[in-house]
Enzyme design. Sequence first.
Site, short mmCIF file in Angstrom:
data_model
loop_
_atom_site.label_atom_id
_atom_site.label_comp_id
_atom_site.label_asym_id
_atom_site.label_seq_id
_atom_site.Cartn_x
_atom_site.Cartn_y
_atom_site.Cartn_z
N ASN A 98 1.11 -10.41 -17.38
CA ASN A 98 1.96 -9.30 -16.94
C ASN A 98 2.86 -8.82 -18.07
O ASN A 98 2.64 -7.75 -18.63
CB ASN A 98 2.79 -9.73 -15.72
CG ASN A 98 3.34 -8.56 -14.94
OD1 ASN A 98 3.72 -7.55 -15.52
ND2 ASN A 98 3.40 -8.68 -13.63
N ASP A 99 3.86 -9.59 -18.41
CA ASP A 99 4.85 -9.15 -19.40
C ASP A 99 4.24 -8.90 -20.77
O ASP A 99 4.67 -8.00 -21.49
CB ASP A 99 5.97 -10.19 -19.53
CG ASP A 99 6.73 -10.36 -18.23
OD1 ASP A 99 6.88 -9.36 -17.50
OD2 ASP A 99 7.15 -11.50 -17.94
N ILE A 100 3.22 -9.67 -21.16
CA ILE A 100 2.65 -9.55 -22.51
C ILE A 100 1.75 -8.33 -22.65
O ILE A 100 1.28 -8.04 -23.75
CB ILE A 100 1.87 -10.82 -22.90
CG1 ILE A 100 0.70 -11.04 -21.95
CG2 ILE A 100 2.79 -12.02 -22.92
CD1 ILE A 100 -0.21 -12.18 -22.37
N SER A 122 9.45 -12.16 -16.09
CA SER A 122 10.72 -11.53 -16.46
C SER A 122 11.35 -10.80 -15.28
O SER A 122 12.50 -10.41 -15.34
CB SER A 122 10.50 -10.54 -17.61
OG SER A 122 9.67 -9.47 -17.17
#
Length: 480
Positions: free
Chosen positions: A408-410, A449
């Site tokens: 997700n965040d990456i 996050s």
Amino acid sequence: MEYGFTTAAYVVASVLFILSLGGLSGQESAKRAIWYGIVGMALAVAATLFGPGAGNWFLSLVMIAIGGTGGWLVAKRVQMTEMPQLVAAMHSLVGLAAVFVGFNAQIELGRVTRLIAEGVPVAFTGFAALLAGKTGPEIAMLKIEVFLGIFIGAVTFTGSVVAFGKLSGRVDGKPKKLPGGHMLNAGALALSILFGILYFTGVGPAVFWLILITLLAFFIGYHLIMGIGGADMPVVVSMLNSYSGWAAAAIGFTLGNDLLIVTGALVGSSGAILSYIMCKAMNRNFVSVILGGFGGETGPAAAIEGEQIAIDADGVASALNEADSVVIVPGYGMAVAQAQGAVSELTRKLRAAGKTVRFAIHPVAGRLPGHMNVLLAEAKVPYDIVLEMDEINEDFPATDVVIIIGSNDIVNPAAQDDPNSPIAGMPVLEVWRAKQVFVSKRGQGTGYSGIENPLFFKENTRMFYGDAKDSINKLLPMID
């Protein structure tokens, strides 16, 4: 003879530890590196047990049996997805051990000093003999070593406990600070230094000052890590790894143990270097990591337009069959679903069909550096198709299909497009530049996050909802 054997064993163990660290830099040499570490540690324990000043055999064997059994049971039960919190828990034990050894050293120093002052004829042995032979300046240096070992060890202990709680979901991952924030940490540090000076100069009971220093350090460790957001926990784990190494090195000086000094320095420096590398990968400031308190909220996030469009297994399989080049981006969701075996089989079938398949690994994918590499190696994915972010980012525009499995965040474009995003400036895998993007995830929740991902709303993205392992298994019979 005993000293010669111990010194030689410590030298060999040190070399083995260095070889072990060096071997962990590559997947092919990692297994051999682990064995270097195991042999080195076994040699170090044996040399310590049979070296000068050794005693309390029964108690030592009981402790080894308890520790060995506990380690074996934990290793058998812990899944790869739980490895980050296990590492944090191990760091806490190192820190606590440093605190206990520091207190023991001071108590023993007080006993030896008192007996010598009273003129009691005693034949000191072991650590007591080492203390009895120290001069005034050497004892002063010993007190500095005890102070550093206890302080760093206590910070490491409570910090690691909090990190364990955040990683395991037992503690809220959002950053939290008491009123006063860093001023409280600075005040606790100043008091610790003041009490340390009183301890060095011999004003009042030494153990009393050490207790106060320990309590203050406990608070600093707790407050530092509580003030760090959950998305930055991978950096925190490596930072605490560094702290535990320096605590061990300080205690090594206290005990006069050369191997503990070398090992602590190796762990401390490697942890610091890893923290720096990860900070660079996440566009974080290294000093702010050491001080704690990043990963919090910033200004209002940019509005996201569009909607998430779902797709079924037939649609994903059709796109894969028509594609020439495929990139797979694994993340923590793959680890949770234990889907690496299914992903490996999908890779095999796609390559057998003549397609180019590669993996894109972000430096902080998962909850620990190298997390995805280990899972893919376990699933027998060829090393040569597993590429780092810098090696593959430029190839996405020429990629037909990207499959994101639990990341997700990456892969969040907000890192580049939204200056108010908590991950603004963080280098990410630019998967949205590919022709088609399929995201395999359980639902519409946010990443670690806690922020929304605009990628999921882009026109060339489709959401492949469901358990990652089940979803990939559905694709396997459909691949021509």
